[in-house]
Every structure is written in C-alpha cells, then in structure tokens.
Design a protein around this motif. Structure first.
Motif, PDB file in Angstrom:
ATOM      1  N   MET A 276      -2.015 -10.441  16.657  1.00 16.36           N
ATOM      2  CA  MET A 276      -2.572  -9.366  15.834  1.00 16.36           C
ATOM      3  C   MET A 276      -2.674  -9.806  14.368  1.00 16.36           C
ATOM      4  SD  MET A 276      -3.254  -6.581  17.672  1.00 16.36           S
ATOM      5  CE  MET A 276      -3.905  -7.752  18.874  1.00 16.36           C
ATOM      6  N   TYR A 277      -1.716 -10.600  13.914  1.00 18.44           N
ATOM      7  CA  TYR A 277      -1.742 -11.092  12.529  1.00 18.44           C
ATOM      8  C   TYR A 277      -2.704 -12.256  12.364  1.00 18.44           C
ATOM      9  CZ  TYR A 277       2.045  -8.098  10.918  1.00 18.44           C
ATOM     10  OH  TYR A 277       2.789  -7.008  10.541  1.00 18.44           O
ATOM     11  N   LYS A 278      -2.708 -13.146  13.309  1.00 19.89           N
ATOM     12  CA  LYS A 278      -3.592 -14.329  13.206  1.00 19.89           C
ATOM     13  C   LYS A 278      -5.064 -13.916  13.206  1.00 19.89           C
ATOM     14  CE  LYS A 278      -2.353 -17.941  15.767  1.00 19.89           C
ATOM     15  NZ  LYS A 278      -1.822 -18.689  16.937  1.00 19.89           N
ATOM     16  N   LYS A 279      -5.389 -12.882  13.953  1.00 18.81           N
ATOM     17  CA  LYS A 279      -6.775 -12.393  14.017  1.00 18.81           C
ATOM     18  C   LYS A 279      -7.082 -11.389  12.901  1.00 18.81           C
ATOM     19  CE  LYS A 279      -7.106 -12.736  19.080  1.00 18.81           C
ATOM     20  NZ  LYS A 279      -7.278 -11.942  20.342  1.00 18.81           N
ATOM     21  N   LYS A 280      -6.083 -11.108  12.057  1.00 15.58           N
ATOM     22  CA  LYS A 280      -6.213 -10.148  10.956  1.00 15.58           C
ATOM     23  C   LYS A 280      -6.597  -8.753  11.455  1.00 15.58           C
ATOM     24  CE  LYS A 280      -7.073 -13.429   7.238  1.00 15.58           C
ATOM     25  NZ  LYS A 280      -5.678 -13.274   6.734  1.00 15.58           N
ATOM     26  N   ILE A 281      -6.068  -8.421  12.616  1.00 18.48           N
ATOM     27  CA  ILE A 281      -6.186  -7.057  13.120  1.00 18.48           C
ATOM     28  C   ILE A 281      -5.098  -6.201  12.476  1.00 18.48           C
ATOM     29  CG2 ILE A 281      -6.022  -5.622  15.201  1.00 18.48           C
ATOM     30  CD1 ILE A 281      -7.055  -8.120  16.744  1.00 18.48           C
ATOM     31  N   MET A 282      -3.966  -6.841  12.198  1.00 20.66           N
ATOM     32  CA  MET A 282      -2.895  -6.232  11.421  1.00 20.66           C
ATOM     33  C   MET A 282      -2.768  -7.001  10.112  1.00 20.66           C
ATOM     34  SD  MET A 282      -0.109  -5.581  14.492  1.00 20.66           S
ATOM     35  CE  MET A 282       1.200  -5.123  13.379  1.00 20.66           C
ATOM     36  N   PRO A 283      -2.553  -6.318   8.984  1.00 18.79           N
ATOM     37  CA  PRO A 283      -2.486  -7.000   7.683  1.00 18.79           C
ATOM     38  C   PRO A 283      -1.087  -7.483   7.362  1.00 18.79           C
ATOM     39  CG  PRO A 283      -2.395  -4.642   7.345  1.00 18.79           C
ATOM     40  CD  PRO A 283      -2.493  -4.845   8.839  1.00 18.79           C
ATOM     41  N   ASN A 284      -0.986  -8.685   6.779  1.00 21.75           N
ATOM     42  CA  ASN A 284       0.312  -9.088   6.251  1.00 21.75           C
ATOM     43  C   ASN A 284       0.339  -8.799   4.757  1.00 21.75           C
ATOM     44  OD1 ASN A 284      -0.801 -11.330   4.800  1.00 21.75           O
ATOM     45  ND2 ASN A 284      -0.776 -12.527   6.694  1.00 21.75           N
ATOM     46  N   MET A 285       1.512  -8.892   4.180  1.00 22.44           N
ATOM     47  CA  MET A 285       1.681  -8.502   2.781  1.00 22.44           C
ATOM     48  C   MET A 285       0.857  -9.374   1.839  1.00 22.44           C
ATOM     49  SD  MET A 285       3.502  -5.952   3.358  1.00 22.44           S
ATOM     50  CE  MET A 285       3.687  -5.413   1.671  1.00 22.44           C
ATOM     51  N   GLU A 286       0.716 -10.653   2.156  1.00 22.38           N
ATOM     52  CA  GLU A 286      -0.075 -11.553   1.306  1.00 22.38           C
ATOM     53  C   GLU A 286      -1.530 -11.096   1.245  1.00 22.38           C
ATOM     54  OE1 GLU A 286       0.362 -15.535   2.638  1.00 22.38           O
ATOM     55  OE2 GLU A 286       2.510 -15.636   2.229  1.00 22.38           O
ATOM     56  N   ASP A 287      -2.090 -10.720   2.384  1.00 26.02           N
ATOM     57  CA  ASP A 287      -3.477 -10.244   2.419  1.00 26.02           C
ATOM     58  C   ASP A 287      -3.647  -9.007   1.551  1.00 26.02           C
ATOM     59  OD1 ASP A 287      -4.264 -12.225   4.180  1.00 26.02           O
ATOM     60  OD2 ASP A 287      -3.851 -11.013   5.959  1.00 26.02           O
ATOM     61  N   ILE A 288      -2.703  -8.084   1.661  1.00 27.08           N
ATOM     62  CA  ILE A 288      -2.821  -6.814   0.946  1.00 27.08           C
ATOM     63  C   ILE A 288      -2.853  -7.033  -0.562  1.00 27.08           C
ATOM     64  CG2 ILE A 288      -1.667  -4.619   0.491  1.00 27.08           C
ATOM     65  CD1 ILE A 288      -0.530  -4.879   3.388  1.00 27.08           C
ATOM     66  N   TYR A 289      -1.917  -7.835  -1.066  1.00 27.80           N
ATOM     67  CA  TYR A 289      -1.846  -8.048  -2.508  1.00 27.80           C
ATOM     68  C   TYR A 289      -3.006  -8.908  -3.017  1.00 27.80           C
ATOM     69  CZ  TYR A 289       2.769  -5.941  -2.509  1.00 27.80           C
ATOM     70  OH  TYR A 289       3.808  -5.054  -2.388  1.00 27.80           O
ATOM     71  N   ARG A 290      -3.427  -9.868  -2.216  1.00 27.31           N
ATOM     72  CA  ARG A 290      -4.513 -10.745  -2.633  1.00 27.31           C
ATOM     73  C   ARG A 290      -5.841  -9.999  -2.699  1.00 27.31           C
ATOM     74  NH1 ARG A 290      -3.563 -14.552   0.674  1.00 27.31           N
ATOM     75  NH2 ARG A 290      -4.918 -13.865   2.348  1.00 27.31           N
ATOM     76  N   GLU A 291      -5.988  -8.997  -1.823  1.00 27.91           N
ATOM     77  CA  GLU A 291      -7.275  -8.323  -1.719  1.00 27.91           C
ATOM     78  C   GLU A 291      -7.387  -7.104  -2.636  1.00 27.91           C
ATOM     79  OE1 GLU A 291      -7.295  -7.443   2.404  1.00 27.91           O
ATOM     80  OE2 GLU A 291      -7.480  -9.535   3.029  1.00 27.91           O
TER      81      GLU A 291
END
Length: 503
Positions: A276-291
């Motif tokens: 779920m994380y590798k496919k970016k179906i679920m967000p990790n904290m790095e994605d959230i802050y970067r975006e």
C-alpha cells in the motif's frame, strides 16, 4: 452537498450546565423512586465503600469523583467512598531518574490492593488484566447477582458484552457503563467520482485495500490517497501493529527464547501494508510534508488528510473525530476548504478473525473484589453506574459511547451509521503466558522496535519482505539471549546502528 451538517442548537457552556444539572436531577428522582419501591438501601448505618484504580494521585481524585461517584454519594448519604490507587502518579513524577530503580509491577500492586489487610471493594479493571484477574480468582462472578436482582442487560451493546465474556470464560466479572470504539470513515464524493459503491458494515481488509487502490489518483500535491489508518498518516510500522492485533500474531514465543516472525502469516501482513505504501495508495509522512503547498495559508485542519480531501478512507477514526468533522464543515468557507460529505461503516476485519477489529476499549470496567469487606454496597454501586438512568446521562458525552444501545444516538442531530461503532468485538487480551513474559521483561518491547527500520527498507525497495523478516528474526534472537541473561538490564547494540535507531 453535505448530509451530516450540524443542527443549530445554540449550545454554550452556560446552557449545557443547567441541562446537565437537570439530567442529573431527573436521574436521581428516578433512582430515588426505585429506592422508595424497595429496590434501594434505606439504612442509616454509616459505611465505607473502597474503590480501587490502577493509577491516580490526590490531584486526580476530584475528577474521578465527578465522573463516577458524586451522584452515588448524593443518593447514599450513609456511604463514604474512598478512592485508592495501585500506583501513585506522583511517586513516578518526582522520582529522581535512576536506571537501577526497579519500576513497580502494576499487576503485583493491583493484587496487593485486592488481597491486603484493608482490601478495596470495587476495582476499576483494565481490560488487558481482566482475563488474568479471573484466572487468579480475584473478582466475584456477577452473573448470580444479575439474575438475583433481575438486573436488565438485554440492551447492552453486544460487542461490549461479548468482549467482557470472552475474558471471563463466557461469564461476567465486570461491567462498564461506557466504551470507545473506531469505525471506517469514508468520503462519499470521492467514491462517487470513482464510480465505486460505498463501503458496508462487515467490510474486510482485502475489500478495503481493493477499493483504496481504485480511489488513489493524481501526483504530487494533488495526489489523493485511497486509505490511511488514522487521519494524519504514519510511518507504516505502527499500522502493522493495528493490522495484526486481531490475528494475535506473536513475534516471540511464550518463553521469550525464540522469534516467531519468519513465517507466512507475518510475511502476508507485512506484504499487505508495505505494498500500500510502495504503490502510494497510503501516504507516508515524507510524502505529506514534501507535497505541502507553501503558498497555501495554514489552518488547524491542514494536516488532517481526510478533512482536506486528500484521503478517501480512514480505517480507524474514533467518536471524537465526528466533532472535528462537524467543526470543519461548519467553518469550511472561512477556512477555504470544501465540506466533507461522509459516513462510517465498521472498521475493516480479517476474514480469519471475523467480528473482531478496530480499537474497541472497555475503559471503565468495574468488578467486585472477591475479598471485598462491603460487597453489598459494591454491587449497588456497579448497578447504579450501569443503570439506564446513568446511561441516559452519559449518552451526551462526545468522547465515549454508552454501553446501553437504547441511548446510542448520533451526536448533535447528525445522520450517520452509529451502529458501526457497536458491531466489532475488542481484540481479546493477550495470553497469560505472553502477558507474564512482557510484564517480567521490560526490554521485550525493544525486540519489537528493531523491526521499524527494516520495514522502511522494504518500502524503499532496499529489502524484500522475506529479507526484512529474516533480519528481524536474527537480530531478535540475539537480543532474546541477552534479555534472558539480564531481563531488565541495558541492551548493547547487536548490529551496526540498529539499537541506536531504536532509541
């Protein structure tokens, strides 16, 4: 369009206090009437009822009395209530840090309080201890008292009663007037845009994962994710703990001698979540802050992925979250946000653990000490706390749910599937062997924590799930040997940097 707008109530603190007083008075009048009919104690003899809690301090006592005992004392002027705690917060708070000081064993202190020279009569029980307390014959079975007094429990939430009975060999040793639970929150608009049917009660994790993949879309700061375990996202490793809890997967054997993680069950669990994380179906904290869009003004709901429309489903939202959604929806225009059209269904469950899921907490369980000096008043107190009148009063709480289904209503005039909070049973307490292992070995949790960096390596593609679990197994076994030699002593690094990452 919003289907869950709050109705105008004009409620303020000044209005709520008279309403609360009126409810209390109504309840007392009703209960006093019951006493007049011969169902209560009219004796004028002064008696003491001792109530035990796990943790507390003199400063906490006023809150406990306000929440649980003031009304009972008002009705029973001949009964004096004493509050006793197994562990005093202040003893820990003001203690000089010393690694040689052994921390008190909670269960041992609890047992002393129940079996000492002046034992408590009522014990506010932690659900994680309930099974062991039953096995150790510390609590009185309540079924005969319930039958004798014809105490009606027919409208108790089934999940609450099932949870209580599952810890008591299908018998009742404690009752709770309230409970808390979680549900799956979903964004109706995002489902409609994806031409997907809304989730339904009883949904499984596999079904949720499939829907989440079809809901995820977009790139960068415009990315909409299909699912998150909580409203803010996480690093994924803690999702694994919630995901596997109903399956009761052990990572160490009952003797604390061997790791149990390198097997198909753990491999499937890690694969399900890491994919779920590798496919970016679920967000990790790095994605959230970067975006995050730096040009967009900050507001208090910005970090909430569900309220900002960036995630379609929250797997484990609690009852208090409804207040947050309502507040945002009422102020969406001021915040420059779009109102959420939402509803809830039961939190996802595993097909192999049907009927168990979410985070169900039986937080106010009360039982009678088998050595109670005043067991009659103890039972009257438990009946009072679990009466329909008390349930009606507590049904106004926005933080917990009443255990009597008759008084379970959507908050603030909203319209949502409140039954979703009531249908799943709590995860059974860990086995007595596992409970003893972790109680007697304070370092045992560190064996769990060393897996966190390996989980992240899987998400980044640096390790396969199989390789990560093998690494966890090897490092864990090495740590178990050190713990066996010195159960609560300091742990030295077992591999380059692993323990430093843990601490």
């Amino acid at each position: 369009m919003m289907t869950n707008n709050m109705k105008e109530t004009g409620s303020t603190g000044k209005v709520r206090r008279p309403l609360l007083l009126l409810l209390v008075l109504t309840m007392l009048v009703s209960l006093l009437a019951a006493c007049a009919d011969g169902n209560g104690d009219t004796s004028t003899e002064k008696r003491v009822l001792r109530i035990g809690t796990l943790y507390g301090s003199p400063q906490d006592e006023s809150y406990f009395r306000q929440q649980y005992t003031d009304a009972f004392e008002l009705m029973n002027s001949n009964i004096e209530i004493e509050i006793v705690s197994a562990i005093n917060y202040n003893d820990q708070r003001f203690q000089t840090p010393d690694e040689n000081n052994k921390q008190p064993d909670i269960y041992e202190e609890l047992t002393k309080m129940l079996t000492g020279s002046n034992p408590v009569d009522v014990m506010v029980v932690d659900y994680s201890f309930l099974r062991r307390m039953v096995q150790d014959n510390l609590l009185k079975q309540l079924d005969p008292l319930i039958q004798q007094d014809k105490f009606d429990l027919s409208d108790y939430v089934p999940a609450v009663m099932d949870g209580i009975k599952s810890a008591g060999d299908n018998n009742i040793y404690a009752l709770t007037p309230t409970f808390s639970s979680t549900a799956l929150f979903y964004n109706k608009k995002l489902f409609t845009e994806a031409s997907l049917d809304f989730p339904t009660d009883g949904i499984t994790w596999d079904e949720v994962f499939a829907k989440a993949e079809m809901l995820a879309k977009g790139e960068g700061k415009d990315r909409v994710y299909g699912l998150t375990f909580n409203r803010y996202g996480s690093d994924g490793f803690w999702d694994i703990q919630n995901y596997t809890a109903p399956l009761q997967l052990k990572f160490v054997d009952d003797k604390g001698e061997k790791m149990l993680v390198n097997n198909p069950q753990w491999e499937k669990a890690w694969t399900d979540i890491t994919e779920m994380y590798k496919k970016k179906i679920m967000p990790n904290m790095e994605d959230i802050y970067r975006e995050r869009d730096p040009e967009k003004p900050y507001n208090q709901f910005e970090g909430d992925l569900f309220l900002s429309g960036r995630v379609a489903m929250v797997a484990m939202g609690d009852t208090n979250y409804i207040n947050e959604i309502t507040l945002m929806n009422e102020n969406a225009e001021k915040l420059g946000m779009e109102p959420i059209d939402w509803d809830i269904v039961t939190s996802p469950q595993h097909a192999e653990a049907e009927g168990i899921g979410g985070n169900v907490y039986l937080s106010s369980l009360m039982g009678i000490n088998n050595k109670a000096q005043n067991d009659k008043d103890a039972w009257e107190f438990i009946k009072f706390m679990n009466s329909k009148e008390w349930a009606k009063l507590k049904s106004r709480s926005s933080y917990e749910l009443t255990a009597r289904k008759e008084f379970l209503k959507p908050m603030n005039g909203l319209n949502y599937n409140i039954d979703a909070f009531t249908k799943l049973k709590p995860v059974p307490p860990q086995s007595l062997e596992q409970e003893k292992l972790f109680r007697e070995n304070s370092n045992m949790y560190q064996v769990q924590y060393i897996a966190q960096p390996y989980f992240q390596e899987v998400i980044k593609g640096d390790k396969t799930v199989k390789e990560a679990l093998e690494k966890w197994e090897t490092e864990g076994n090495a740590m178990l040997q050190k713990i066996k030699a010195n159960p609560n002593g300091p742990l030295e690094p077992t591999d380059a940097g692993v323990m430093s990452e843990v601490y």
